[in-house]
Design a protein around this motif. Structure first.
Motif: not given
Length: 82
Positions: A6-15, A65-69
């Motif tokens: 499985f691969l999940a591409r995220l716009l925010v690294a290290a999350t 899960l989201g971040t502050l940004m």
């Protein structure tokens, strides 16, 4: 048994990007199977490998899960047949 990758591409690294797998039970519908806790690397991709526990129908979904940004989000389901 074959291994699913499985691969999940995220716009925010290290999350964190939990990956949820579910199995199909003909009598009860979709049932929880396993939760993977994976983290996206510097390239923004979270990776996991999984060997299905038995023959059947499975599906997987990635969750951010989201971040502050960035707001939380989740993918659609991807079917896995064994």
């Amino acid at each position: 048994m074959r291994v699913a990758r499985f691969l999940a591409r995220l716009l925010v690294a290290a999350t964190a990007a939990p990956l949820l797998t579910a199995r199909f039970d003909p009598a009860a519908g979709w049932q929880f199977s396993r939760l993977f806790h994976v983290t996206a690397g510097a390239d923004g991709v979270a990776r996991a490998t999984w060997t299905p526990p038995h023959v059947g129908r499975f599906r997987v979904r990635a969750t951010f899960l989201g971040t502050l940004m960035a707001s939380p989000s989740r993918s659609g389901y991807r079917a896995v047949g064994v």
